[in-house]
Scaffold this motif. Structure first.
Motif, PDB file in Angstrom:
ATOM      1  N   VAL A 258      -8.125   4.048   3.609  1.00  0.00           N
ATOM      2  CA  VAL A 258      -8.590   3.096   4.578  1.00  0.00           C
ATOM      3  C   VAL A 258      -8.968   3.611   5.860  1.00  0.00           C
ATOM      4  CG1 VAL A 258      -8.480   0.802   5.472  1.00  0.00           C
ATOM      5  CG2 VAL A 258      -7.827   1.273   3.170  1.00  0.00           C
ATOM      6  N   ALA A 259      -8.201   4.483   6.420  1.00  0.00           N
ATOM      7  CA  ALA A 259      -8.240   5.026   7.802  1.00  0.00           C
ATOM      8  C   ALA A 259      -9.466   5.991   8.005  1.00  0.00           C
ATOM      9  CB  ALA A 259      -6.879   5.635   8.138  1.00  0.00           C
TER      10      ALA A 259
ATOM     11  N   GLU B 276       2.205   8.342  11.845  1.00  0.00           N
ATOM     12  CA  GLU B 276       1.648   7.085  11.740  1.00  0.00           C
ATOM     13  C   GLU B 276       1.181   6.513  10.295  1.00  0.00           C
ATOM     14  OE1 GLU B 276      -1.431   6.947  15.793  1.00  0.00           O
ATOM     15  OE2 GLU B 276      -1.960   8.388  14.085  1.00  0.00           O
TER      16      GLU B 276
ATOM     17  N   VAL C 104       0.790  -1.308   0.005  1.00  0.00           N
ATOM     18  CA  VAL C 104       0.018   0.086   0.235  1.00  0.00           C
ATOM     19  C   VAL C 104       0.930   1.321  -0.053  1.00  0.00           C
ATOM     20  CG1 VAL C 104      -1.868  -0.967   1.264  1.00  0.00           C
ATOM     21  CG2 VAL C 104      -0.222  -0.261   2.455  1.00  0.00           C
TER      22      VAL C 104
ATOM     23  N   ARG D 138       4.372   5.155   9.430  1.00  0.00           N
ATOM     24  CA  ARG D 138       4.798   3.866   9.821  1.00  0.00           C
ATOM     25  C   ARG D 138       4.007   2.757   9.449  1.00  0.00           C
ATOM     26  NH1 ARG D 138       5.815   6.699  14.586  1.00  0.00           N
ATOM     27  NH2 ARG D 138       3.697   6.361  15.222  1.00  0.00           N
ATOM     28  N   PHE D 139       2.686   3.024   9.240  1.00  0.00           N
ATOM     29  CA  PHE D 139       1.596   1.976   8.806  1.00  0.00           C
ATOM     30  C   PHE D 139       1.913   1.652   7.530  1.00  0.00           C
ATOM     31  CE2 PHE D 139      -2.227   2.961  12.121  1.00  0.00           C
ATOM     32  CZ  PHE D 139      -1.381   2.609  13.068  1.00  0.00           C
TER      33      PHE D 139
ATOM     34  N   ALA E 127     -12.550   3.882   7.993  1.00  0.00           N
ATOM     35  CA  ALA E 127     -12.662   3.196   9.286  1.00  0.00           C
ATOM     36  C   ALA E 127     -12.979   4.501  10.445  1.00  0.00           C
ATOM     37  CB  ALA E 127     -11.330   2.438   9.742  1.00  0.00           C
ATOM     38  N   ARG E 128     -13.100   5.582   9.946  1.00  0.00           N
ATOM     39  CA  ARG E 128     -13.355   6.708  10.834  1.00  0.00           C
ATOM     40  C   ARG E 128     -12.180   6.683  11.824  1.00  0.00           C
ATOM     41  NH1 ARG E 128     -16.003   7.617   7.032  1.00  0.00           N
ATOM     42  NH2 ARG E 128     -18.362   7.343   6.960  1.00  0.00           N
ATOM     43  N   VAL E 129     -11.076   6.766  11.463  1.00  0.00           N
ATOM     44  CA  VAL E 129      -9.549   6.824  12.793  1.00  0.00           C
ATOM     45  C   VAL E 129      -8.871   7.902  12.128  1.00  0.00           C
ATOM     46  CG1 VAL E 129      -7.928   5.847  13.698  1.00  0.00           C
ATOM     47  CG2 VAL E 129      -9.854   4.631  13.138  1.00  0.00           C
ATOM     48  N   ASP E 130      -8.711   9.124  12.481  1.00  0.00           N
ATOM     49  CA  ASP E 130      -7.756  10.016  11.917  1.00  0.00           C
ATOM     50  C   ASP E 130      -6.362   9.423  12.382  1.00  0.00           C
ATOM     51  OD1 ASP E 130      -9.493  11.520  10.816  1.00  0.00           O
ATOM     52  OD2 ASP E 130      -9.466  13.361  12.288  1.00  0.00           O
ATOM     53  N   LEU E 131      -5.377   9.804  11.445  1.00  0.00           N
ATOM     54  CA  LEU E 131      -3.879   9.320  11.600  1.00  0.00           C
ATOM     55  C   LEU E 131      -3.192  10.540  11.425  1.00  0.00           C
ATOM     56  CD1 LEU E 131      -3.688   5.965   9.633  1.00  0.00           C
ATOM     57  CD2 LEU E 131      -4.158   6.171  12.271  1.00  0.00           C
ATOM     58  N   ASP E 132      -1.969  10.784  12.146  1.00  0.00           N
ATOM     59  CA  ASP E 132      -1.185  11.751  12.061  1.00  0.00           C
ATOM     60  C   ASP E 132       0.121  11.207  10.899  1.00  0.00           C
ATOM     61  OD1 ASP E 132       1.041  10.396  13.170  1.00  0.00           O
ATOM     62  OD2 ASP E 132       0.494  11.460  15.037  1.00  0.00           O
TER      63      ASP E 132
ATOM     64  N   GLN F 296       4.620  -1.135   7.749  1.00  0.00           N
ATOM     65  CA  GLN F 296       4.297  -1.954   8.517  1.00  0.00           C
ATOM     66  C   GLN F 296       3.242  -2.908   7.612  1.00  0.00           C
ATOM     67  OE1 GLN F 296       3.071  -0.303  11.899  1.00  0.00           O
ATOM     68  NE2 GLN F 296       5.160  -0.143  13.026  1.00  0.00           N
ATOM     69  N   PHE F 297       2.499  -2.245   6.986  1.00  0.00           N
ATOM     70  CA  PHE F 297       1.448  -3.107   6.224  1.00  0.00           C
ATOM     71  C   PHE F 297       1.935  -3.768   5.123  1.00  0.00           C
ATOM     72  CE2 PHE F 297      -2.577  -0.197   7.395  1.00  0.00           C
ATOM     73  CZ  PHE F 297      -2.338  -0.516   8.689  1.00  0.00           C
TER      74      PHE F 297
END
Lengths: 92, 444
Positions: free
Chosen positions: A14-15, A26, A6, A29-30, A18-23, A33-34
């Motif tokens: 995708v975040a 993050e 990705v 890093r994601f 999922a309704r998750v804010d990321l800085d 890691q993904f």
């Protein structure tokens, strides 16, 4: 590297679903890691199709009124409530 | 002289953790019935199991102030059995971790190996039992979260057959995989606690009655140490990759069991090579759906956002969730999204069925299967935090059991040369709790 590695935009998309804010950190890093994690998920391609004989049965009960939480108890953990309702942010 | 908090706080009030290894998120004292099988015993409860009137945080800032209005079924059963509940134990946030380092309330140290992780996600439960601060504890096991900390802290943990113990009042992480299970210093005590919490519950439609599967609930009586004639299957896939000192300890325990009349043979479980990825796809997918309930409206943390519903929701979750939780929610959403569902989720369900089939076949000519609980001894604090995939792989021996819905027990065996705890896992057939309890009781 996975075929489905990705990029940062995918992670943000995708975040958002999922309704998750990321800085930004993050997201970076994601993204790294993904790549590893999705590469391991790709190994599921080698799994043969297997007959699944689930022995599942519906669990039914009569549709009767039972004691339940009072309105006050149900609202007790709400950050905000008004006239017996949960109060949420504006919809649009 | 410093004031002792106990002098100024009423017994029954929540107080800060009194242990020096951060085993509890909240200490309290909930008295049970006067009589019962657990009268006089103290039991610690993992902080994702609801306790009426006592905050239940799941190790998350999201639920730092959440006070359940009702008791989980297992908590009601503890009280009815006369147990005194000592507090709510620290855990990886929402159960997502293998080291108890992802808790918003800080990591738990390992009383049996200071400076090392206590395992997870039920690390606090295993730690308070290992330290002697509670007689017994309840944990939850979604992919190894009872057995792993039991192994790392040198105590006993049981992951029951799926459906043996009610999940009503357990804050869900991955419903199709998780069970509440006991942690105790000995197999017999773990079995006594399992007797109290097991059994059908109208509030959890996935519970089943063991007696309808040819079993009964006399678990403690099975802890008789009699393994004469016991047939043990050893899955090579779960032994060979393990750390050398762990495998040495494992084979010593097998020798011990042989000297007590048991026999062992090798078995093949090719499907377990895919268990970790199948587990993570399923667990993350279920988590992405389960954790959608944390919206900052009905309970839990709420951000001061001025935005609309979606913006406020996303900000609340950015601030309330730790990084591992975000990672799993986002990956789970990805695995379920259009175009990837068949590739990941469906394949993982195939792998799960394959794992079940493999275990069923192996258990048709063995009474139990045995392997090291964890392929490695307890890691040092902080060692793997930056590398999630390395940590996920440490679940290789525990996750297959959850995929197969089977019961398993972890018992302490010979420590490493550095004095680090090692655990041995016995896996039994569905509702074969007494068989694994009997096998484990020959060692602990």
């Amino acid at each position: 590297m996975s075929d489905d590695a990705v990029d940062p935009e995918d992670v943000r998309h995708v975040a958002d679903l999922a309704r998750v804010d990321l800085d930004d950190e993050e997201v970076d890093r994601f993204t790294d890691q993904f790549a590893d994690i999705l590469e391991s998920f790709d190994r599921l391609d080698a799994v043969p199709e297997v007959d699944r004989d689930e022995e599942l049965a519906n669990v039914m009960r009569p549709d009767e009124v039972h004691d339940s939480l009072s309105q006050a108890e149900a609202l007790r953990n709400a950050p905000e409530s008004e006239e017996g309702h949960f109060k949420g942010p504006k919809v649009s | 002289m410093a004031t002792d908090p106990a002098d100024v706080v009423d017994v029954g009030d929540e107080t800060a953790d009194a242990t020096d290894y951060n085993g509890y998120v909240t200490t309290t004292e909930i008295a049970g019935a006067e009589d019962g099988p657990l009268a006089g015993k103290t039991v610690a409860v993992k902080d994702n199991i609801s306790t009426e009137g006592v905050r239940t945080t799941c190790g998350s800032a999201m639920l730092a102030d959440y006070v359940p209005p009702y008791d989980a079924t297992v908590v009601e059963r503890l009280k009815d059995a006369g147990a005194t509940i000592t507090g709510k134990t620290n855990m990886d946030e929402f159960g997502m971790g293998s080291t108890t380092e992802t808790s918003a309330f800080g990591p738990t140290d390992n009383p049996a190996a200071p400076g090392h992780v206590p395992g997870g996600s039920s690390g606090g439960s295993a730690a308070v039992v290992a330290a002697g601060d509670a007689d017994l504890a309840l944990g939850t096991d979604t992919g190894g979260s009872v057995r792993n900390p039991a192994a790392f802290c040198g105590v006993v943990g049981i992951k029951p057959t799926y459906g043996l113990v009610s999940r009503y009042g357990l804050v869900a992480y991955a419903n199709s995989l998780e069970q509440i299970g006991p942690i105790a210093p000995t197999v017999e005590e773990a079995a006594e606690l399992l007797e109290v919490v097991a059994g059908p519950d109208p509030n959890d439609a996935t519970t089943e009655d063991a007696t309808e599967h040819g079993a009964d609930y006399d678990f403690a009586a099975a802890a008789d140490g009699d393994v004469d004639g016991l047939s043990i299957g050893v899955p090579t896939e779960l032994v060979e990759p393990a750390d050398e000192e762990v495998t040495d300890s494992f084979w010593s325990a097998i020798d011990d069991l042989e000297s007590q009349g048991a026999s062992y043979h090798d078995v093949d479980l090719p499907s377990v090579e895919h268990a970790v990825e199948a587990y993570y796809v399923i667990a993350m997918s279920e988590a992405s759906s389960n954790l959608a309930r944390f919206d900052g409206v009905r309970y839990g943390y709420s951000s001061d956002s001025d935005g609309n519903w979606n913006e406020a929701f996303a900000e609340t979750r950015e601030e309330g969730f730790g990084e591992e939780v975000k990672r799993r929610v986002v990956l789970g959403t990805y695995a379920l999204s259009a175009g990837y569902h068949d590739k990941y989720y469906k394949q993982a369900q195939d792998a799960r069925a394959w794992v079940k089939q493999d275990f069923d076949e192996s258990l048709s000519d063995a009474d139990v299967l045995a392997a090291p609980t964890m392929p490695v001894p307890p890691m040092e604090q902080g060692e793997n935090l930056e590398d999630p995939m390395a940590l996920y792989l440490a679940d290789a021996n525990t996750t297959p059991v959850n995929l197969a819905d089977l019961p398993a027990i972890s018992v302490p065996i010979e420590e490493t040369s550095d004095g680090l705890p090692v655990g041995m896992q016995f896996v039994g057939p569905a509702f074969g709790e007494k068989t694994i309890i009997r096998a484990g009781s020959a060692l602990a």
